[in-house]
Scaffold this motif. Structure first.
Motif, PDB file in Angstrom:
ATOM      1  N   VAL A 188      47.538  42.362  44.684  1.00  0.00           N
ATOM      2  CA  VAL A 188      47.686  42.988  43.366  1.00  0.00           C
ATOM      3  C   VAL A 188      47.539  44.501  43.477  1.00  0.00           C
ATOM      4  O   VAL A 188      48.279  45.262  42.834  1.00  0.00           O
ATOM      5  N   ASN A 243      50.528  46.956  42.260  1.00  0.00           N
ATOM      6  CA  ASN A 243      50.281  47.902  41.166  1.00  0.00           C
ATOM      7  C   ASN A 243      50.394  49.356  41.590  1.00  0.00           C
ATOM      8  O   ASN A 243      50.442  50.249  40.734  1.00  0.00           O
ATOM      9  N   THR A 244      50.455  49.607  42.887  1.00  0.00           N
ATOM     10  CA  THR A 244      50.503  50.997  43.359  1.00  0.00           C
ATOM     11  C   THR A 244      51.820  51.371  44.027  1.00  0.00           C
ATOM     12  O   THR A 244      52.131  52.557  44.156  1.00  0.00           O
ATOM     13  N   GLU A 299      44.846  37.915  38.173  1.00  0.00           N
ATOM     14  CA  GLU A 299      46.011  38.685  37.723  1.00  0.00           C
ATOM     15  C   GLU A 299      47.249  38.419  38.576  1.00  0.00           C
ATOM     16  O   GLU A 299      48.392  38.547  38.103  1.00  0.00           O
ATOM     17  N   ILE A 354      51.385  38.239  37.377  1.00  0.00           N
ATOM     18  CA  ILE A 354      52.463  39.009  38.012  1.00  0.00           C
ATOM     19  C   ILE A 354      53.514  38.073  38.600  1.00  0.00           C
ATOM     20  O   ILE A 354      54.720  38.300  38.456  1.00  0.00           O
TER      21      ILE A 354
END
Length: 321
Positions: A35, A39-40, A76, A80
């Motif tokens: 994750v 996310n980055t 999470e 996703i």
């Protein structure tokens, strides 16, 4: 590969070599780092590749053991995953997919199906869980988290239905095309799951059975074909099974809609397959060598029997058409 993802993949590969199970702590670390990467990263294509890679690695039998933990289910990562898979469902219908996209599509679907089939709800003490569920005071709050609630959203069903009604019953693809692989496994999963709204899929499945693809798929079965290909699994196996297993409340209505077309198809299906299936060899060899033909006939007869047992359409099997 990004350094962030080298650690979780190395951990998975080490455990695979040692034939060990992933612990809950192992899984949380892998999902946390995945994750973090997703996310980055600024490269969506790279992110999709890494997500599919993680799903592919986690989808082995040994890796599924710890996924029924409540903390894991709520992670999470699976939100996703669900959103990404829905994006691929739309992409598969709207534009041509690259070979890489097709592999990602298959890897994500395979992982989702296995999670929902084998680790759908968090493990708990049987007696405590059932007592809590039966307690009238818990009636409103007892709503256990599950993978099917994460993945089988309203948005998912809209996209799944569209790929059936706006693509698969309009466009013809090679028998092993990834769209058939994914949709037949998803439909099989929908048949197996209890707590989803099966009524959403009734009209699309009726359209499949009333389309030319149902009858034409029978014509593609090779004389010495042992098992079905993905296209045959979808049209010949899963679509009729959905009607039989998941449409009991609408049985009379659906039988009235489908009985006569299926009886009409029977003439061509039995004329083409029944003599070839029975001629020549002994029974053991017939079943082994001509398994797909025999199974196809059996599945079609099973659907006809479903209509014959329905009061609304039983008359067609007594007095004839």
């Amino acid at each position: 590969m990004d350094l962030i993802l080298k650690r979780p993949l190395a951990m998975i590969h080490q455990l695979q070599r040692q034939h060990s199970f992933l612990t809950i702590e192992n899984v949380k670390q892998i999902l946390d780092e995945t994750v973090l990467f997703l996310n980055t990263t600024n490269n969506r294509a790279n992110g999709l590749h890494e997500l599919a890679t993680i799903c592919h690695e986690l989808a082995s039998v040994h890796m599924l053991i710890p996924f029924d933990n409540i903390e894991i289910i709520k992670h999470e990562f699976f939100i996703i995953l669900g959103r990404t898979f829905e994006m691929l469902l739309s992409k598969a219908r709207l534009i041509s997919m690259t070979k890489a996209d097709e592999q990602y599509f298959y890897d994500l679907s395979y992982f989702i199906v296995n999670l929902c089939l084998h680790k759908n709800i968090a493990a708990s003490n049987f007696f405590i869980a059932n007592n809590e569920k039966l307690n009238p005071n818990n009636e409103e709050k007892y709503d256990p988290v599950s993978y099917q609630k994460i993945f089988f959203t309203k948005s998912f069903f809209q996209k799944f239905i569209k790929i059936i009604t706006h693509d698969l019953i309009i466009n013809d693809y090679q028998p092993f095309h990834v769209k058939y692989k994914v949709t037949h496994s998803l439909l099989r999963l929908c048949i197996e799951l209890n707590e989803i709204d099966h009524s959403l899929l009734i009209d699309p499945i009726i359209q499949c059975l009333n389309s030319n693809f149902y009858l034409n798929t029978f014509k593609t079965i090779d004389l010495r074909q042992a098992i079905f290909n993905p296209k045959q699994l979808f049209f010949i196996c899963e679509c009729p099974e959905f009607i039989i297993q998941r449409c009991l409340k609408q049985q009379d209505q659906l039988s009235n809609l489908l009985c006569l077309p299926m009886l009409e198809y029977s003439r061509d299906i039995l004329r083409q397959h029944l003599p070839v299936s029975l001629e020549g060899e002994d029974l053991e060899n017939i079943v082994c060598i001509r398994g797909a033909k025999i199974q196809a006939i059996s599945l079609h007869i099973k659907l006809l029997n479903h209509f014959a047992l329905t009061p609304a359409t039983r008359r067609y099997f007594i007095i004839g058409m």
